[in-house]
Each structure stands twice: as C-alpha cells, then as structure tokens.
Design an enzyme around this catalytic site. Structure first.
Site, PDB file in Angstrom:
ATOM      1  N   LYS A  97       0.858  -1.187   0.000  1.00 36.25           N
ATOM      2  CA  LYS A  97       0.000   0.000   0.000  1.00 36.25           C
ATOM      3  C   LYS A  97       0.896   1.239   0.000  1.00 36.25           C
ATOM      4  O   LYS A  97       2.003   1.200   0.536  1.00 36.25           O
ATOM      5  CB  LYS A  97      -0.775  -0.062   1.317  1.00 36.25           C
ATOM      6  CG  LYS A  97      -1.855   0.917   1.461  1.00 36.25           C
ATOM      7  CD  LYS A  97      -2.687   0.549   2.698  1.00 36.25           C
ATOM      8  CE  LYS A  97      -3.999   1.278   2.620  1.00 36.25           C
ATOM      9  NZ  LYS A  97      -4.694   1.077   1.352  1.00 36.25           N
TER      10      LYS A  97
ATOM     11  N   CYS B 237      -0.904   9.471  -7.916  1.00 40.66           N
ATOM     12  CA  CYS B 237      -2.310   9.359  -7.509  1.00 40.66           C
ATOM     13  C   CYS B 237      -3.051  10.562  -8.087  1.00 40.66           C
ATOM     14  O   CYS B 237      -2.631  11.696  -7.889  1.00 40.66           O
ATOM     15  CB  CYS B 237      -2.438   9.324  -5.986  1.00 40.66           C
ATOM     16  SG  CYS B 237      -4.173   9.224  -5.475  1.00 40.66           S
TER      17      CYS B 237
ATOM     18  N   LYS C  81       6.611   5.659  -9.944  1.00 38.58           N
ATOM     19  CA  LYS C  81       5.323   5.320 -10.576  1.00 38.58           C
ATOM     20  C   LYS C  81       4.724   6.588 -11.159  1.00 38.58           C
ATOM     21  O   LYS C  81       4.458   7.564 -10.430  1.00 38.58           O
ATOM     22  CB  LYS C  81       4.378   4.667  -9.574  1.00 38.58           C
ATOM     23  CG  LYS C  81       3.089   4.160 -10.255  1.00 38.58           C
ATOM     24  CD  LYS C  81       2.290   3.253  -9.353  1.00 38.58           C
ATOM     25  CE  LYS C  81       1.033   2.738 -10.025  1.00 38.58           C
ATOM     26  NZ  LYS C  81       0.243   1.874  -9.152  1.00 38.58           N
TER      27      LYS C  81
HETATM   28  O1  RRO Z   1      -5.550   5.927  -2.549  1.00 39.67           O
HETATM   29  C1  RRO Z   1      -5.978   6.257  -3.665  1.00 39.67           C
HETATM   30  O2  RRO Z   1      -7.025   6.897  -3.798  1.00 39.67           O
HETATM   31  C2  RRO Z   1      -5.245   5.976  -4.896  1.00 39.67           C
HETATM   32  C3  RRO Z   1      -3.869   5.966  -5.025  1.00 39.67           C
HETATM   33 BR1  RRO Z   1      -2.736   6.137  -3.566  1.00 39.67          BR
HETATM   34  C4  RRO Z   1      -3.264   5.813  -6.294  1.00 39.67           C
HETATM   35  O3  RRO Z   1      -2.040   5.836  -6.476  1.00 39.67           O
HETATM   36  N1  RRO Z   1      -4.085   5.670  -7.355  1.00 39.67           N
HETATM   37  C5  RRO Z   1      -5.414   5.665  -7.251  1.00 39.67           C
HETATM   38  O4  RRO Z   1      -6.115   5.531  -8.243  1.00 39.67           O
HETATM   39  N2  RRO Z   1      -5.995   5.806  -6.013  1.00 39.67           N
END
Ligand code: RRO
Length: 305
Positions: free
Chosen positions: A45, A128, A163
């Site tokens: 995570k 994200c 990433k």
């Molecule tokens: O936690 C999220 O809402 C999330 C993350 Br960290 C991410 O890298 N990509 C995504 O679509 N959701």
C-alpha cells in the site's frame, strides 16, 4: 526449457507478475496470501508519514469496463504499517514498499524509512490522480520528478521505482526526468482521472467527485505509455493497467515492460489471477518459441530492442 523468471533491478522474480499497490495489501497476512497465490513480487500500500483516513464514501464505483476510485490515500502511516511489512517479508518474494509525500524532503525521508523496514525496493507514488498536494499534483512536472528521484536516491541504497501518471502530455518526458534523477525503474501507469455521474441523483457518484479509472478500459493507454517510455529511457519499465490475462501481460512486455503489475483484476477476480496470468504467459511462450521472458521485451518496436 521455458523460463518464466525475470530479474528487474537485481530483484529476482519467479514470474513477471507483481501485486500492484492498493489492492489486498492492507495487512501482512493478505500480502503473504497473494504471494502464495503466485505473484512474483508484492508492492505494498502507499504509505505516508502519518495516518490518514482518506476520502469519504462512496470511494469506489464499479463501471462496465473498469473501476473508478477515490480512496484518497488511506493508510496507517509508515510506523504502524512497518509491522505489516515485516509479515509480508516472510512470503519469500521481493517486497516493494510504496510511499507518497508532499515534498521532496518528505518523500526522501519516507523512502529511507521504508528501506529500514527491509523491503527490496521502494516505489515512489508520483501519480495518484485525486489527492490534493500529493501524487500527480507533484508528479506531473519533469523537473520535480527529477529532483524527487535524486533526493530519494541520495537517502537510500536499494532500487527506487518511480510510478508515473498517464494524465500528462508526455509520459516519456516524465520517465526521462526520473531516469536523470537516478530512478532505477519506472512504473506505468497509475489511474486515469475520471468521473461518473448518477443521472437519478444528478450528482457525481464519488464523494470526492473525481477519481482514478483502472481496469480493462485503460489497458490501451497503459500499453501506449509503456511503448513511449521504452523509446525514451534505458532503465526498465514495469507495466500496469488493465492486465487480466497472459495476452494482456505479453502486450505490455512487447511494448517494453520487463515485468507487470496487476491490481484491479485482483479486486475483480481474486488472487488466483496471478497463476492464471503466469500460466497463460508460459503457454504463449511455448507456442511462440520464446525460452525467456526477456526475449519478448520490446519486440513490438521497429528495432526490436
Ligand atoms: O488511494 C488512492 O485513492 C489511490 C492511489 Br494512492 C493511487 O495511487 N491511485 C489511485 O487511483 N488511487
């Protein structure tokens, strides 16, 4: 002999599949379970410096051909989560620790702390799509990507993966910036920024309104991004986005991926997806006379490199 094993930045994987960050990785136990089900490596995570609740609900919408999420980086913070990583490390496959932060300094010190947990590599979440001040908000500028990677490298001695976001005019430029900053590999792609509206309620379904689209719908975007990155940089690319079959994985590999990550398909079909995808890659290799996965990497490019 057909050999499914791959080596990425010195990490030895028994097959080219990895668990993508964000699915079945809340606990050490679930990560061990995924490894037992056949994943070649586990990405944890994404964790930050302090605990964070994430966005309100609904935070996930299931669509016809994918998932839209706005989890909002919920996590217990690196100190608490390190106990889960300790358990994940007993699984016997490489574990890659994912971190996110709001500044270069925060990301670098999280990377250093993550290395201290014993993981084999660190993945920097620079992508994200819906968290204010984090992820793609700082990962869309090549200069920032370069300096974040450089600082994280200066504080660590294990491989650093960056990433990247597909929500950019040129993911090749972001990859080049990561490579200049010393990243050992790039991971592409994170989710695509999207929205779903309920016509009855006349409002966006996600509490956060905007979310990230994943799953089969985004596979062509991911394959195109990996293809462009492979032409832009010399460091390995790890492909992710909509992979649910061996053919999907082979597409990414032929575009230039040295390994692939699977996330939404685990959410949809369970952890058995890893042995299914690996088995199908093996079958494809046998039928097409490939003895090693690396012989397929990038073959879709004109120069076949
Ligand atoms: O936690 C999220 O809402 C999330 C993350 Br960290 C991410 O890298 N990509 C995504 O679509 N959701």
């Amino acid at each position: 002999m057909t050999d499914l094993s791959v080596e990425v930045c010195g990490l030895k994987l028994r097959n080219p599949t990895m668990l993508a960050s964000g699915v079945l990785d809340e606990t050490g136990k679930s990560m061990v379970e995924v490894a037992k089900s056949g994943a070649g490596a586990i990405v944890t995570k994404s964790v930050g410096s302090t605990p964070r609740e994430g966005h309100g609900t609904p935070s996930v919408v299931e669509l016809e051909n994918g998932l839209l999420n706005a989890m909002g980086l919920p996590n217990p913070g690196i100190d608490l989560y390190s106990e889960e990583i300790e358990i994940a490390l007993t699984a016997g496959v490489p574990v890659i620790g994912s971190v996110f932060g709001g500044t270069e300094d925060e990301i670098a010190s999280l990377a250093a702390k993550m290395e201290g947990t014993g993981v084999h590599a660190v993945e920097l979440n620079l992508s994200c799509p819906h968290a204010r001040g984090y992820g793609a908000e700082i990962g869309s500028t090549p200069e920032l990507v370069e300096s974040i990677c450089r600082k994280a490298k200066s504080r660590t001695s294990i491989p650093i993966f960056a990433k990247l976001t597909p929500n950019t005019p040129s993911i090749g430029d972001l990859a080049l910036a990561a490579e200049r900053g010393g990243a050992d590999a790039v991971v592409a792609i994170n989710t695509l920024k999207g929205m779903a509206i309920s016509p009855e309620a006349r409002m966006p379904i996600l509490a956060n309104k905007v979310g990230g689209l994943s799953g089969p719908a985004i596979k062509p975007v991911g394959v195109r991004c990996v293809f462009e990155i492979h032409e832009a940089v010399d460091i390995p690319v790890i492909g992710v986005g909509g992979i649910a079959s061996g053919r999907d994985a082979v597409e990414y590999i032929m575009a230039g991926a040295s390994a692939v990550q699977i996330g939404t398909a685990v959410w949809m079909h369970g952890p058995g997806i890893f042995s299914k995808v690996s088995g199908e890659v093996l079958k494809f290799m046998k039928e097409n006379s490939y003895s090693k996965v690396k012989d397929m990497v990038g073959v879709a490019h004109a120069d076949g490199r």
